[in-house]
Write an enzyme that holds these catalytic residues in place. Sequence first.
Site, PDB file in Angstrom:
ATOM      1  N   LEU A 101       0.077   8.123  10.634  1.00 54.18           N
ATOM      2  CA  LEU A 101       1.298   7.414  10.246  1.00 54.18           C
ATOM      3  C   LEU A 101       2.489   8.374  10.204  1.00 54.18           C
ATOM      4  CD1 LEU A 101      -0.537   5.390   7.514  1.00 54.18           C
ATOM      5  CD2 LEU A 101       0.460   4.425   9.600  1.00 54.18           C
ATOM      6  N   HIS A 117     -11.132   9.730   3.050  1.00 59.77           N
ATOM      7  CA  HIS A 117     -11.423  10.609   4.180  1.00 59.77           C
ATOM      8  C   HIS A 117     -12.864  11.102   4.054  1.00 59.77           C
ATOM      9  CE1 HIS A 117     -10.682  13.485   7.354  1.00 59.77           C
ATOM     10  NE2 HIS A 117     -11.304  14.385   6.619  1.00 59.77           N
ATOM     11  N   THR A 149       0.276  11.728   2.321  1.00 62.76           N
ATOM     12  CA  THR A 149       1.589  12.358   2.492  1.00 62.76           C
ATOM     13  C   THR A 149       1.809  12.536   3.994  1.00 62.76           C
ATOM     14  OG1 THR A 149       0.581  14.535   2.335  1.00 62.76           O
ATOM     15  CG2 THR A 149       1.431  13.578   0.285  1.00 62.76           C
ATOM     16  N   THR A 180     -22.183   5.537   1.628  1.00 63.19           N
ATOM     17  CA  THR A 180     -22.640   4.859   0.402  1.00 63.19           C
ATOM     18  C   THR A 180     -21.844   5.363  -0.804  1.00 63.19           C
ATOM     19  OG1 THR A 180     -24.370   6.492  -0.035  1.00 63.19           O
ATOM     20  CG2 THR A 180     -25.005   4.562   1.264  1.00 63.19           C
TER      21      THR A 180
HETATM   22  N1  NHR Z   1      -1.125   9.500   8.163  1.00 60.61           N
HETATM   23  C1  NHR Z   1      -0.536  10.451   7.433  1.00 60.61           C
HETATM   24  N2  NHR Z   1       0.780  10.642   7.620  1.00 60.61           N
HETATM   25  N3  NHR Z   1      -1.190  11.207   6.524  1.00 60.61           N
HETATM   26  C2  NHR Z   1      -2.511  11.013   6.337  1.00 60.61           C
HETATM   27  O1  NHR Z   1      -3.128  11.751   5.437  1.00 60.61           O
HETATM   28  C3  NHR Z   1      -3.210  10.033   7.095  1.00 60.61           C
HETATM   29  C4  NHR Z   1      -2.456   9.277   8.011  1.00 60.61           C
HETATM   30  C5  NHR Z   1      -3.084   8.301   8.804  1.00 60.61           C
HETATM   31  C6  NHR Z   1      -4.427   8.097   8.713  1.00 60.61           C
HETATM   32  C7  NHR Z   1      -6.671   8.673   7.852  1.00 60.61           C
HETATM   33  C8  NHR Z   1      -7.272   9.879   8.567  1.00 60.61           C
HETATM   34  C9  NHR Z   1      -8.608  10.303   8.064  1.00 60.61           C
HETATM   35  O2  NHR Z   1      -8.989  10.004   6.938  1.00 60.61           O
HETATM   36  C10 NHR Z   1      -5.190   8.857   7.829  1.00 60.61           C
HETATM   37  C11 NHR Z   1      -4.581   9.805   6.999  1.00 60.61           C
HETATM   38  C12 NHR Z   1      -6.684   9.089  12.199  1.00 60.61           C
HETATM   39  C13 NHR Z   1      -6.530  10.350  12.757  1.00 60.61           C
HETATM   40  C14 NHR Z   1      -6.215  10.513  14.215  1.00 60.61           C
HETATM   41  O3  NHR Z   1      -6.201  11.621  14.737  1.00 60.61           O
HETATM   42  C15 NHR Z   1      -6.636  11.433  11.916  1.00 60.61           C
HETATM   43  C16 NHR Z   1      -6.882  11.281  10.578  1.00 60.61           C
HETATM   44  C17 NHR Z   1      -7.024  10.012  10.024  1.00 60.61           C
HETATM   45  C18 NHR Z   1      -6.932   8.917  10.853  1.00 60.61           C
HETATM   46  N4  NHR Z   1      -5.925   9.415  14.935  1.00 60.61           N
HETATM   47  C19 NHR Z   1      -5.554   9.390  16.360  1.00 60.61           C
HETATM   48  C20 NHR Z   1      -4.036   9.191  16.500  1.00 60.61           C
HETATM   49  O4  NHR Z   1      -3.523   9.596  17.573  1.00 60.61           O
HETATM   50  C21 NHR Z   1      -6.228   8.245  17.072  1.00 60.61           C
HETATM   51  C22 NHR Z   1      -7.696   8.333  17.025  1.00 60.61           C
HETATM   52  C23 NHR Z   1      -8.392   7.035  17.420  1.00 60.61           C
HETATM   53  O5  NHR Z   1      -7.717   6.012  17.668  1.00 60.61           O
HETATM   54  O6  NHR Z   1      -9.637   7.029  17.430  1.00 60.61           O
HETATM   55  O7  NHR Z   1      -3.378   8.597  15.637  1.00 60.61           O
HETATM   56  O8  NHR Z   1      -9.328  11.014   8.800  1.00 60.61           O
HETATM   57  C1  GAR Z   2     -15.400   5.765   6.642  1.00 60.69           C
HETATM   58  O1  GAR Z   2     -16.390   6.735   6.598  1.00 60.69           O
HETATM   59  C2  GAR Z   2     -14.042   6.413   6.419  1.00 60.69           C
HETATM   60  O2  GAR Z   2     -14.058   7.434   5.463  1.00 60.69           O
HETATM   61  C3  GAR Z   2     -13.769   6.963   7.779  1.00 60.69           C
HETATM   62  O3  GAR Z   2     -14.241   5.995   8.684  1.00 60.69           O
HETATM   63  C4  GAR Z   2     -15.263   5.212   8.062  1.00 60.69           C
HETATM   64  C5  GAR Z   2     -14.815   3.786   8.066  1.00 60.69           C
HETATM   65  O4  GAR Z   2     -15.837   2.934   7.660  1.00 60.69           O
HETATM   66  N1  GAR Z   2     -12.373   7.177   7.974  1.00 60.69           N
HETATM   67  C6  GAR Z   2     -11.926   7.965   8.914  1.00 60.69           C
HETATM   68  O5  GAR Z   2     -12.641   8.600   9.646  1.00 60.69           O
HETATM   69  C7  GAR Z   2     -10.422   8.011   9.044  1.00 60.69           C
HETATM   70  N2  GAR Z   2     -10.070   8.873  10.097  1.00 60.69           N
HETATM   71  P1  GAR Z   2     -15.497   1.439   7.245  1.00 60.69           P
HETATM   72  O6  GAR Z   2     -14.588   0.858   8.330  1.00 60.69           O
HETATM   73  O7  GAR Z   2     -16.840   0.778   7.249  1.00 60.69           O
HETATM   74  O8  GAR Z   2     -14.844   1.488   5.912  1.00 60.69           O
END
Ligand code: NHR
Ligand code: GAR
Length: 196
Positions: A101, A117, A149, A180
Site C-alpha cells: 500500500l 504477517h 506504516t 493456527t
Molecule cells: N503496505 C504497507 N505500506 N506497509 C505494510 O506493512 C504492508 C503493506 C501492504 C501489505 C502485508 C504484507 C505481509 O504481511 C502488507 C503490509 C504483499 C507484499 C508484496 O510484495 C509484501 C508484504 C505484504 C503483502 N506484494 C507484491 C506487490 O507488488 C505482490 C505480490 C503478489 O501479488 O503475490 O505489491 O507480508
Molecule cells: C496468512 O498466513 C497471512 O499471515 C499471510 O498469508 C496467509 C493468508 O491466509 N499473509 C501474507 O503473506 C501477507 N503478505 P488467509 O487468507 O487464510 O488468512
Amino acid sequence: MKNIVILISGGGSNMAAIVNAAKREGWADKWGARVAAVISNKADAKGLTWAKEQGIHTEVLDHKQFASREAFDTALTQCIDRFGIPDQPVLVLLAGFMRILTPGFVSHYDGHLVNIHPSLLPAFSGLNTHQRAIDAGCKFAGATVHQVTAELDHGPILAQAVVPVLASDTADTLAARVLTQEHLIYPQAVAQLLQR
Ligand code: NHR
Ligand code: GAR
C-alpha cells in the site's frame, strides 16, 4: 458503531477467525464493532464466498484494472470509506492481503490499519517467509500482528505467537502450524484495539 473492513487476497481464514470471534465474543454489544465489509483485490479469492454466506458485504477491486498503485489505492480508499460511519474512523484489517500500500493510503488510515504477517518480525519481512525461516535454520517461527506504516512490515508490534520449526518441516507444514496461531492472536489483538 465502529466499522471494520477486512482486505483479503486469498483463502481468508484469518478473516473468518475475526468474524467468528466478533460473533462469539459479542463485539457489537460490547464495543459497537462489526465487520461491515470484506474487500478482495482478486475476484477468485475463496474467502469471498465464505463472507457472502455469512451475509457480509463483499467487494472486488482488481488492481490490474488500474494504471498505477496510486490509482488503485485511491479507489480502494473510496471503496473502504463507503463502509465508514461519519466521525468514526474505520478499522482496516489486512488478512492475507497481497498488495503493498502507498504512503498516501497508509496515512489516510493512520493508526487504524493493521496487518498479520507470517513471521516473527523484524525477521523475514516481505514474502516467502516460511521457506526463508527454514533455509536460515531457525528453530522457531511465528506470526506478528502489527500496525501498518509506510515502511513494509515495520509498524509497531501488537501481538506475536511462536511455533517450533521441526526438522521435517516444509514451507507448507510450517505455514499451517503458524496459521493456527494467527487465528488466535489476530482476533485477540483486534479486540484489544477495540477496547481502547
Ligand atoms: N503496505 C504497507 N505500506 N506497509 C505494510 O506493512 C504492508 C503493506 C501492504 C501489505 C502485508 C504484507 C505481509 O504481511 C502488507 C503490509 C504483499 C507484499 C508484496 O510484495 C509484501 C508484504 C505484504 C503483502 N506484494 C507484491 C506487490 O507488488 C505482490 C505480490 C503478489 O501479488 O503475490 O505489491 O507480508
Ligand atoms: C496468512 O498466513 C497471512 O499471515 C499471510 O498469508 C496467509 C493468508 O491466509 N499473509 C501474507 O503473506 C501477507 N503478505 P488467509 O487468507 O487464510 O488468512
